[in-house]
Design a protein around this motif. Structure first.
Motif, PDB file in Angstrom:
ATOM      1  N   UNK A 189       0.794  -1.228   0.000  1.00 23.91           N
ATOM      2  CA  UNK A 189       0.000   0.000   0.000  1.00 23.91           C
ATOM      3  C   UNK A 189       0.821   1.269   0.000  1.00 23.91           C
ATOM      4  N   UNK A 190       2.152   1.150  -0.068  1.00 26.81           N
ATOM      5  CA  UNK A 190       2.986   2.355  -0.156  1.00 26.81           C
ATOM      6  C   UNK A 190       3.101   2.800  -1.617  1.00 26.81           C
ATOM      7  N   UNK A 191       3.310   4.112  -1.769  1.00 28.96           N
ATOM      8  CA  UNK A 191       3.376   4.676  -3.122  1.00 28.96           C
ATOM      9  C   UNK A 191       4.604   4.119  -3.856  1.00 28.96           C
ATOM     10  N   UNK A 209      11.856  12.206  -1.953  1.00 28.36           N
ATOM     11  CA  UNK A 209      11.823  11.311  -3.115  1.00 28.36           C
ATOM     12  C   UNK A 209      11.579   9.904  -2.596  1.00 28.36           C
ATOM     13  N   UNK A 210      10.751   9.174  -3.325  1.00 30.64           N
ATOM     14  CA  UNK A 210      10.425   7.831  -2.873  1.00 30.64           C
ATOM     15  C   UNK A 210      11.639   6.920  -3.013  1.00 30.64           C
ATOM     16  N   UNK A 211      11.896   6.161  -1.977  1.00 27.43           N
ATOM     17  CA  UNK A 211      13.026   5.230  -2.018  1.00 27.43           C
ATOM     18  C   UNK A 211      12.765   4.170  -3.090  1.00 27.43           C
ATOM     19  N   UNK A 212      13.845   3.504  -3.492  1.00 25.04           N
ATOM     20  CA  UNK A 212      13.695   2.454  -4.494  1.00 25.04           C
ATOM     21  C   UNK A 212      13.163   1.202  -3.826  1.00 25.04           C
ATOM     22  N   UNK A 213      11.882   0.967  -3.994  1.00 22.57           N
ATOM     23  CA  UNK A 213      11.321  -0.282  -3.490  1.00 22.57           C
ATOM     24  C   UNK A 213      11.073  -1.160  -4.704  1.00 22.57           C
ATOM     25  N   UNK A 214       9.921  -0.980  -5.320  1.00 22.02           N
ATOM     26  CA  UNK A 214       9.624  -1.779  -6.509  1.00 22.02           C
ATOM     27  C   UNK A 214       9.592  -0.908  -7.761  1.00 22.02           C
ATOM     28  N   UNK A 215      10.065   0.330  -7.641  1.00 20.56           N
ATOM     29  CA  UNK A 215       9.984   1.231  -8.795  1.00 20.56           C
ATOM     30  C   UNK A 215      11.241   1.177  -9.662  1.00 20.56           C
ATOM     31  N   UNK A 216      11.112   1.736 -10.848  1.00 16.32           N
ATOM     32  CA  UNK A 216      12.256   1.790 -11.757  1.00 16.32           C
ATOM     33  C   UNK A 216      13.237   2.839 -11.242  1.00 16.32           C
ATOM     34  N   UNK A 239       9.640   6.471   2.320  1.00 13.73           N
ATOM     35  CA  UNK A 239       8.549   5.623   1.905  1.00 13.73           C
ATOM     36  C   UNK A 239       7.310   6.445   2.205  1.00 13.73           C
ATOM     37  N   UNK A 240       6.342   6.501   1.325  1.00 12.06           N
ATOM     38  CA  UNK A 240       5.178   7.366   1.581  1.00 12.06           C
ATOM     39  C   UNK A 240       3.878   6.621   1.319  1.00 12.06           C
TER      40      UNK A 240
END
Ligand code: PMP
Length: 307
Positions: A189-191, A209-216, A239-240
Motif C-alpha cells: 500500500x505504499x506509493x 523522493x520515494x526510495x527504491x522499493x519496486x519502482x524503476x 517511503x510514503x
C-alpha cells in the motif's frame, strides 16, 4: 494519426520504417519478451544532444542481462546507433526508443532459444507526455486499483516489455476515470510510481523522493535529485503513503517522457493550492535548462549528435 518515425536503425543498419519488419511469430509479440529504453534528444545551442546517453545504454544492457538476452552489439555500437537515428532523421529534438526482443526462432515460453536478441532504435518527435495543460496547471492523478508488482513477481528494475502490461492497465483505468495519469501503490500500500514516472513531493522546501522499493531507478529522478541539491534544497528519501501525498504541499512526477510535470490533484484532493507548485516549477525550469544545454554545470550529461 500514424506515428512518423522515418529512418530506423534495424539490427545494425539504417532502413526506412517500412523495411523494419518482424514476423508474427516473434516471441516478444506473444510473451512480452523485449527490453527497451526511452531517451530524449534536445535542441541545444550546439545542435541536438542526447541526454544521459551513457546511463540509458547501461540500463538497456542491464535489462537485457536480467532477461538473459544476448545482444549482438556492444554498448558503443548501440550508442552510435542512437546518435545515427537522430542524425539521419535530421531531428532537432526527439524521443528515442531502443528495443531488443526475442525473435521468431522458437515459440516455447523459454525465450532463450531465440538468442541472440534482435535490436532496433527508432525515434520520433514527441511533445509533453502528459499534455501541455498538465504541465501548466498540474496533472490529475488517481490511485490505481492495479498494484505495482512485487519484486519477486516481475523485474521492475529492468525495462522489460511485459512489465508494461501493468502500466498499460493502470493508465487505461486512469484515462477512463478522466484523470491524466495513474499512481500505483506497492502490495503493502505504499506509493510506488506512476505508470511511467517516478514521484517526488515537497513539504515546505524539503524535497522528498520515494526510495527504491519496486519502482524503476529513473534517470530523470537521479538528475532531479542532483539539480535540487545544487539549488540548495534538502532532499530526503522516504517511503510514503497516499494520504501523505494528500497532505503534501507539492507533488510532481518525473520521467524521460514526462520530464518534470506538476501534479494538481490526487484522488480528487487538491495538492497544496491545487496549481502547479512554485518549487516544482523552479525544478522544471532548471531541468529544461540542463537538458537544453543552457547550464554548463550539466554539460557532461549531454552527448552531441554532430560533435
Ligand atoms: N518508472 C517507470 C515505470 C517508467 O517506465 C519510467 C520511464 N522510463 C520511469 C519510472 C522514469 O524513468 P526515466 O527517468 O529513466 O525515464
Amino acid at each position: 494519426s500514424k506515428m512518423k518515425t522515418g529512418l530506423i536503425w534495424f539490427n545494425g543498419h539504417i532502413v526506412p520504417q517500412e523495411e523494419a519488419k518482424v514476423s508474427v511469430l516473434t516471441h516478444a509479440l506473444h510473451y512480452g519478451t523485449s527490453v527497451f529504453e526511452g531517451i530524449r534528444a534536445y535542441e541545444t545551442p550546439k545542435g541536438p544532444a542526447v541526454f544521459r546517453l551513457k546511463e540509458h545504454v547501461e540500463r538497456f544492457f542491464h535489462s537485457a542481462k536480467v532477461m538473459m538476452f544476448e545482444l549482438p552489439f556492444t554498448p558503443e555500437q548501440v550508442s552510435e546507433g542512437i546518435l545515427s537515428v537522430v542524425r539521419e532523421n535530421s531531428y532537432k529534438s526527439c524521443y528515442i526508443r531502443p528495443l531488443a526482443w526475442m525473435g521468431a526462432t522458437s515459440l516455447g515460453v523459454n525465450p532463450l532459444p531465440n538468442n541472440p536478441a534482435e535490436v532496433m532504435v527508432a525515434a520520433w518527435e514527441w511533445g509533453t507526455y502528459l499534455g501541455d495543460e498538465a504541465v501548466r496547471k498540474g496533472a490529475r492523478l488517481i490511485t490505481s486499483s492495479w498494484a505495482r508488482f512485487p519484486a519477486n513477481v516481475m523485474p521492475g528494475k529492468a525495462k522489460v516489455g511485459g512489465n508494461y502490461v501493468n502500466s498499460a492497465l493502470a493508465r487505461i483505468e486512469a484515462h477512463q476515470a478522466g484523470a491524466d495519469e495513474a499512481l500505483l501503490l506497492d502490495k503493502e500500500g505504499f506509493v510506488a510510481e506512476g505508470s511511467g514516472e517516478n514521484l517526488f513531493f515537497f513539504k515546505g522546501s524539503t524535497l522528498y523522493v520515494l526510495e527504491h522499493s519496486v519502482n524503476l531507478m529513473g534517470i530523470t529522478r537521479d538528475s532531479v535529485i542532483t539539480i535540487a541539491r545544487d539549488l540548495g534544497y534538502e532532499v530526503r528519501e522516504c517511503r510514503a503513503t497516499r494520504d501523505q501525498l494528500y497532505m503534501a504541499d507539492e507533488v510532481f512526477m518525473v520521467g524521460t517522457a514526462a520530464e518534470v510535470t506538476p501534479v494538481s490533484s490526487l484522488d480528487h484532493r487538491a495538492i497544496g493550492s491545487g496549481q502547479a507548485g512554485e518549487h516544482t516549477m523552479r525544478l522544471r525550469k532548471a531541468y529544461l535548462e540542463a537538458v537544453q544545454g543552457h547550464n554548463p554545470k550539466y554539460g557532461p550529461w549531454l552527448t552531441y549528435v554532430n560533435p
